[in-house]
Design a protein around this motif. Structure first.
Motif, mmCIF file in Angstrom:
data_model
loop_
_atom_site.group_PDB
_atom_site.id
_atom_site.type_symbol
_atom_site.label_atom_id
_atom_site.label_comp_id
_atom_site.label_asym_id
_atom_site.label_seq_id
_atom_site.Cartn_x
_atom_site.Cartn_y
_atom_site.Cartn_z
ATOM 1 N N SER A 54 -2.457 -6.303 4.409
ATOM 2 C CA SER A 54 -2.459 -5.170 5.326
ATOM 3 C C SER A 54 -1.229 -4.307 5.086
ATOM 4 C CB SER A 54 -2.458 -5.662 6.778
ATOM 5 O OG SER A 54 -3.638 -6.386 7.059
ATOM 6 N N ARG A 55 -1.458 -3.003 5.010
ATOM 7 C CA ARG A 55 -0.383 -2.065 4.674
ATOM 8 C C ARG A 55 -0.073 -1.130 5.837
ATOM 9 N NH1 ARG A 55 -3.390 -3.191 0.290
ATOM 10 N NH2 ARG A 55 -2.352 -3.400 -1.753
ATOM 11 N N ALA A 56 1.179 -0.717 5.912
ATOM 12 C CA ALA A 56 1.594 0.272 6.898
ATOM 13 C C ALA A 56 2.582 1.215 6.223
ATOM 14 C CB ALA A 56 2.236 -0.393 8.103
ATOM 15 N N TYR A 57 2.497 2.499 6.578
ATOM 16 C CA TYR A 57 3.340 3.520 5.970
ATOM 17 C C TYR A 57 3.972 4.397 7.046
ATOM 18 C CZ TYR A 57 0.817 2.552 1.599
ATOM 19 O OH TYR A 57 0.268 1.954 0.491
ATOM 20 N N ALA A 58 5.159 4.887 6.744
ATOM 21 C CA ALA A 58 5.736 5.934 7.572
ATOM 22 C C ALA A 58 4.888 7.191 7.414
ATOM 23 C CB ALA A 58 7.170 6.218 7.143
ATOM 24 N N ASP A 59 4.769 7.968 8.477
ATOM 25 C CA ASP A 59 3.960 9.186 8.417
ATOM 26 C C ASP A 59 4.445 10.120 7.318
ATOM 27 O OD1 ASP A 59 3.443 9.498 12.027
ATOM 28 O OD2 ASP A 59 2.367 8.351 10.489
ATOM 29 N N SER A 60 5.738 10.143 7.076
ATOM 30 C CA SER A 60 6.312 11.085 6.114
ATOM 31 C C SER A 60 5.926 10.777 4.671
ATOM 32 C CB SER A 60 7.838 11.097 6.246
ATOM 33 O OG SER A 60 8.370 9.808 6.000
ATOM 34 N N VAL A 61 5.434 9.572 4.399
ATOM 35 C CA VAL A 61 5.114 9.214 3.016
ATOM 36 C C VAL A 61 3.623 8.940 2.805
ATOM 37 C CG1 VAL A 61 7.418 8.233 2.768
ATOM 38 C CG2 VAL A 61 5.480 6.705 3.214
ATOM 39 N N LYS A 62 2.845 8.970 3.878
ATOM 40 C CA LYS A 62 1.408 8.708 3.750
ATOM 41 C C LYS A 62 0.770 9.692 2.781
ATOM 42 C CE LYS A 62 0.472 6.588 8.249
ATOM 43 N NZ LYS A 62 -0.149 6.775 9.588
ATOM 44 N N GLY A 63 -0.039 9.161 1.886
ATOM 45 C CA GLY A 63 -0.710 9.995 0.900
ATOM 46 C C GLY A 63 0.102 10.244 -0.352
ATOM 47 N N ARG A 64 1.392 9.898 -0.313
ATOM 48 C CA ARG A 64 2.248 10.115 -1.479
ATOM 49 C C ARG A 64 2.764 8.795 -2.074
ATOM 50 N NH1 ARG A 64 7.006 12.548 -0.921
ATOM 51 N NH2 ARG A 64 7.332 11.919 1.250
ATOM 52 N N PHE A 65 3.004 7.825 -1.218
ATOM 53 C CA PHE A 65 3.538 6.530 -1.648
ATOM 54 C C PHE A 65 2.466 5.462 -1.510
ATOM 55 C CE2 PHE A 65 8.327 7.275 -0.526
ATOM 56 C CZ PHE A 65 8.302 8.454 -1.254
ATOM 57 N N THR A 66 2.510 4.487 -2.417
ATOM 58 C CA THR A 66 1.575 3.357 -2.368
ATOM 59 C C THR A 66 2.347 2.062 -2.548
ATOM 60 O OG1 THR A 66 -0.183 4.716 -3.339
ATOM 61 C CG2 THR A 66 -0.492 2.330 -3.347
ATOM 62 N N ILE A 67 2.166 1.145 -1.611
ATOM 63 C CA ILE A 67 2.824 -0.159 -1.706
ATOM 64 C C ILE A 67 1.806 -1.184 -2.173
ATOM 65 C CG2 ILE A 67 2.402 -0.827 0.706
ATOM 66 C CD1 ILE A 67 5.252 -2.075 0.653
#
Length: 113
Positions: A54-67
């Motif tokens: 399960s992944r979670a991202y900061a709003d500022s990086v969603k769509g640009r960063f992939t973990i």
């Protein structure tokens, strides 16, 4: 003994890409992820991934960063695309067992405009 070894920081122009990697050893980690701290600002979450994926991202990086995470190798990778000057910070690998939280030494990411 738990160790987190980061690699992959550097200097890149706006719009470019970088990949950060963190190799962890010493135990099994419930969650692994990346945080960052810009000068004069508090450390903030960038992205995390659980042992179940399960992944979670900061709003500022969603769509640009992939973990992503490799449980067999105990590694976590952060693919950073479309980098912006606002992404400039020291990036820290974080890994949490069911008991403790661990941090890497940090790697500098600088995005020039």
């Amino acid at each position: 003994q738990v160790q987190l070894v980061e690699s992959g920081g550097g200097l890149v122009q706006a719009g470019g890409s970088l990949t950060l990697s963190c190799v962890a050893s010493g135990t099994i980690f419930r969650t692994m992820g990346w945080y960052r701290q810009a000068p004069g600002k508090q450390r903030e979450l960038v992205a995390t991934v659980t042992i179940g994926g399960s992944r979670a991202y900061a709003d500022s990086v969603k769509g640009r960063f992939t973990i992503s995470r490799d449980n067999a190798e105990n590694t976590v990778t952060l693919q950073m695309d479309s980098l912006e000057p606002e992404d400039t910070a020291v990036y820290y690998c974080n890994a949490n067992s069911w008991i403790n939280s661990y941090w890497g030494q940090g790697t500098q990411v600088t995005v020039s405009s």
